[in-house]
Write a protein that holds these residues in place. Structure first.
Motif, PDB file in Angstrom:
ATOM      1  N   ALA A  60       1.073  -3.724  -3.175  1.00  0.00           N
ATOM      2  CA  ALA A  60       0.882  -2.701  -2.150  1.00  0.00           C
ATOM      3  C   ALA A  60       2.133  -1.864  -1.956  1.00  0.00           C
ATOM      4  N   GLN A  61       3.281  -2.525  -1.942  1.00  0.00           N
ATOM      5  CA  GLN A  61       4.525  -1.790  -1.725  1.00  0.00           C
ATOM      6  C   GLN A  61       4.859  -0.884  -2.902  1.00  0.00           C
ATOM      7  N   CYS A  62       4.674  -1.380  -4.116  1.00  0.00           N
ATOM      8  CA  CYS A  62       5.024  -0.532  -5.267  1.00  0.00           C
ATOM      9  C   CYS A  62       4.050   0.631  -5.410  1.00  0.00           C
ATOM     10  N   CYS A  63       2.814   0.455  -4.929  1.00  0.00           N
ATOM     11  CA  CYS A  63       1.814   1.519  -5.030  1.00  0.00           C
ATOM     12  C   CYS A  63       1.742   2.374  -3.772  1.00  0.00           C
ATOM     13  N   GLN A  64       2.668   2.120  -2.851  1.00  0.00           N
ATOM     14  CA  GLN A  64       2.760   2.903  -1.620  1.00  0.00           C
ATOM     15  C   GLN A  64       1.473   2.849  -0.806  1.00  0.00           C
ATOM     16  N   LEU A  65       0.860   1.667  -0.783  1.00  0.00           N
ATOM     17  CA  LEU A  65      -0.359   1.446  -0.001  1.00  0.00           C
ATOM     18  C   LEU A  65       0.045   0.678   1.258  1.00  0.00           C
ATOM     19  N   ASN A  66       0.330   1.405   2.308  1.00  0.00           N
ATOM     20  CA  ASN A  66       0.877   0.795   3.520  1.00  0.00           C
ATOM     21  C   ASN A  66      -0.178   0.186   4.428  1.00  0.00           C
ATOM     22  N   ASP A  67      -1.447   0.337   4.055  1.00  0.00           N
ATOM     23  CA  ASP A  67      -2.515  -0.156   4.925  1.00  0.00           C
ATOM     24  C   ASP A  67      -3.135  -1.457   4.433  1.00  0.00           C
ATOM     25  N   ARG A  68      -2.520  -2.108   3.452  1.00  0.00           N
ATOM     26  CA  ARG A  68      -3.107  -3.327   2.884  1.00  0.00           C
ATOM     27  C   ARG A  68      -2.027  -4.163   2.212  1.00  0.00           C
TER      28      ARG A  68
ATOM     29  N   GLY B 250      -3.708  -4.315  12.253  1.00  0.00           N
ATOM     30  CA  GLY B 250      -3.768  -2.911  11.872  1.00  0.00           C
ATOM     31  C   GLY B 250      -4.036  -2.652  10.410  1.00  0.00           C
ATOM     32  N   LEU B 251      -3.906  -3.672   9.565  1.00  0.00           N
ATOM     33  CA  LEU B 251      -4.167  -3.487   8.136  1.00  0.00           C
ATOM     34  C   LEU B 251      -5.659  -3.634   7.829  1.00  0.00           C
TER      35      LEU B 251
END
Length: 579
Positions: A310-318, A324-325
């Motif tokens: 998630a962090q490397c793909c810039q997916l801050n919602d999961r 909140g996720l």
């Protein structure tokens, strides 16, 4: 998010309102701290409201101490390599705990251009699996082959600005990046100026050349095959995707380089995964099990399939289980041998006991068929005249897209044409351009594939996906080419000049309209015929290995419709080797 939805989420998190669903008595995998939290998970409007005790819900499920982890995220995969459509791909992956994939559709875009991308985006909307696409960066992958389309920087802008893609997919033309070629810079800037991620592809690139590649803004690499490559890339700020696909399997080797100091830059990925593999061994759940077998802790492996991705793909919602996720969750009983029992995507149960719970609705494929155009092909083009008894051959490396350049002694007839020798593991390999009816055919030599009789032909020839055929005689190769045209692409097995096995892939010559189970059955029969009847080496995958022999961006020697490519030099070289 609407204000009313935000208020409901906050009220539910605070316990003032009931959740839509509460998963009670769970052992929650905390991927932030590599710990386990015992408690309930409250879900509302597809999001996690809270973790703890005392939550009430309109529906409650007692997990009785089962483990709950975030849904798995694959940061780099090609849907087309499964040989099924995006809708069916989702059905196959969800039972294995996959909830999000970042897919590079460069296979179909190399065949049909952005029409192919539009189809993939539309089809992906029919599955709960969140299939997020990257814009293919190299169509074609090199200037030493002919693809079905050419995609330049200007062609990418519309998809970027409409948020149809998450970034720029694997930049396979790494020499172009390193040399700062003008058209390459335009593509890089089209993504960078919009704050979009750029994925990498840099096999066997080191030192200053690697520095140049990373300086261009490339954020990750999935082509590492050695620990040194992994360490070199992490040292330069890249994420490394530890790949475990149907053929390219680097995970066990690369795990030797994963430490407590660098694991946060390591992510699990599949890259190319056939439907047969998914049904037999799974997806990232299989990669996690391999990590545990190799001595990694289960939670560390889960981190590499969730929060790291998630962090490397810039997916801050999961990527984690936190207020909140997205409520993308997987449930299992045994932490040391993870077998997924249930999968939730956005709070909805989508798979249970190894089966998808969501019916498959397919979109029309009318615009992505009829893709084999070879009216100018004639059998005489298969002749391989050599000026020496020595020749270059593409040498297969089992379980790798990498190949070696082998210098071999060959048999020639009175016309100096190559003659197959049953005592030598050496066959003709031909690439036939299939997109624009150019009549381009190039013939080379393939070593250690193991073929002893007949021919095998595919319309899956990475990455431009021309026809690729290998055979012991021209009659068999010709029969394969004609059969591929008749069935509009796919795979054919030829013995004694006749088709004895086939797998039709009418969607762009890459995908079937059948179920994953039906495709897997066809593939199993192709493999049986290839290994048991034609003698192909048991060490290689007959389809995917052959399809990689034209991948002219992975060292060392490859073949395209234009010529034999020395990938280390990025130049065309002759088949004959002069004394």
């Amino acid at each position: 998010m609407e204000k009313t939805d935000l208020k409901k989420l906050i009220d539910t998190a605070a316990g003032r309102k009931p959740a839509d669903l509460v998963l009670k008595n769970a052992q929650v995998i905390d991927v932030y701290q590599a710990e386990i939290i015992k408690g309930d998970i409250a879900i509302v409007n597809g999001k996690i409201a809270g973790i703890g005790d005392g939550y009430q819900g309109k529906e409650s499920i007692d997990l009785k101490g089962k483990f709950v982890a975030p849904g798995f995220i694959d940061p780099h995969i090609h849907v087309e390599s499964s040989y099924v459509t995006p809708e069916e791909f989702g059905r196959l992956l969800m039972p294995h705990g996959t909830t999000t994939v970042l897919a590079d559709p460069h296979e179909i875009v190399n065949v049909l251009g952005l029409t192919g991308l539009d189809y993939m985006i539309t089809a992906a909307k029919e599955t709960p699996l969140d299939i997020r696409y990257m814009m293919p960066s190299c169509v074609p992958a090199t200037d030493m082959e002919n693809a079905g389309a050419v995609v330049e920087a200007a062609d990418m802008v519309s998809a970027f600005e409409k948020n149809q893609v998450d970034g720029l997919a694997e930049f396979m033309n790494y020499p172009g990046v390193i040399q700062a070629q003008d058209s390459i810079l335009d593509k890089l800037l089209a993504a960078k100026d919009r704050g979009l991620r750029i994925d990498g592809h840099s096999p066997m690139v080191f030192e200053k050349e690697l520095n140049a590649y990373v300086a261009a803004g490339v954020a990750n690499d999935h082509e590492c095959s050695t620990v040194q490559e992994l360490k070199d890339r992490i040292a330069r700020g890249m994420y490394v995707f530890l790949r475990e696909g149907s053929v390219t399997q680097n995970l066990r080797e690369l795990l030797k380089g994963v430490t407590e100091n660098n694991y946060q830059r390591c992510v699990l990925s599949a890259d190319d995964l056939q439907a047969k593999s998914i049904l037999e061994i799974g997806h990232l759940d299989n990669s996690i099990r391999i990590c545990v077998e190799e001595g990694l802790s289960p939670i560390r492996a889960i981190q590499m399939a969730t929060i790291n991705a998630a962090q490397c793909c810039q997916l801050n919602d999961r990527g984690a289980i936190a207020p909140g996720l997205r409520a993308d969750l997987v449930i299992f009983s045994d932490l040391d041998n993870i077998e997924i029992e249930e999968t939730y995507i956005s709070g909805k149960q989508v798979a249970k006991a190894g089966k998808s719970l969501v019916p498959v609705h397919r979109v029309s494929t009318a615009n992505v068929q009829s893709s084999v155009h070879i009216d100018k092909f004639i059998p005489a083009q298969l002749a391989l005249e050599l000026t020496s008894d020595k020749a270059r051959a593409i040498e297969v490396i089992p379980q790798e897209a990498l190949t070696n350049e082998a210098i071999v002694l060959v048999q020639r007839d009175e016309k100096n044409q190559f003659v197959f020798d049953p005592k030598q593991d050496l066959t003709k390999i031909a690439v036939i351009e299939r997109h624009h009816n150019t009549g381009n055919v190039f013939v080379g030599l393939l070593k250690d594939y193991g073929l002893k009789d007949g021919a095998i032909g595919l319309s899956i020839a990475h990455d431009s996906h021309n026809l690729i055929v290998t055979g012991t005689n021209d009659t068999g190769i010709t029969a394969a080419v004609k059969a591929l045209k008749e069935q509009d692409g796919g795979v054919v097995i030829i013995q004694s000049g006749k088709v004895v096995g086939r797998m039709a892939l009418p969607i762009a010559g890459l995908m079937s309209d059948l179920t994953g189970e039906e495709v897997a059955k066809q593939e199993a029969e192709i493999n049986r015929l290839a290994h048991q009847v034609l003698g192909v080496s048991e060490k290689v995958d007959p389809i995917m290995t052959l399809g990689f022999m034209s991948l002219a961006v992975i060292p060392n020697l490859k073949i395209t419709d234009i010529g034999l490519v020395d990938v280390t030099k990025f130049e065309i070289v002759p088949v004959s080797v002069e004394e």
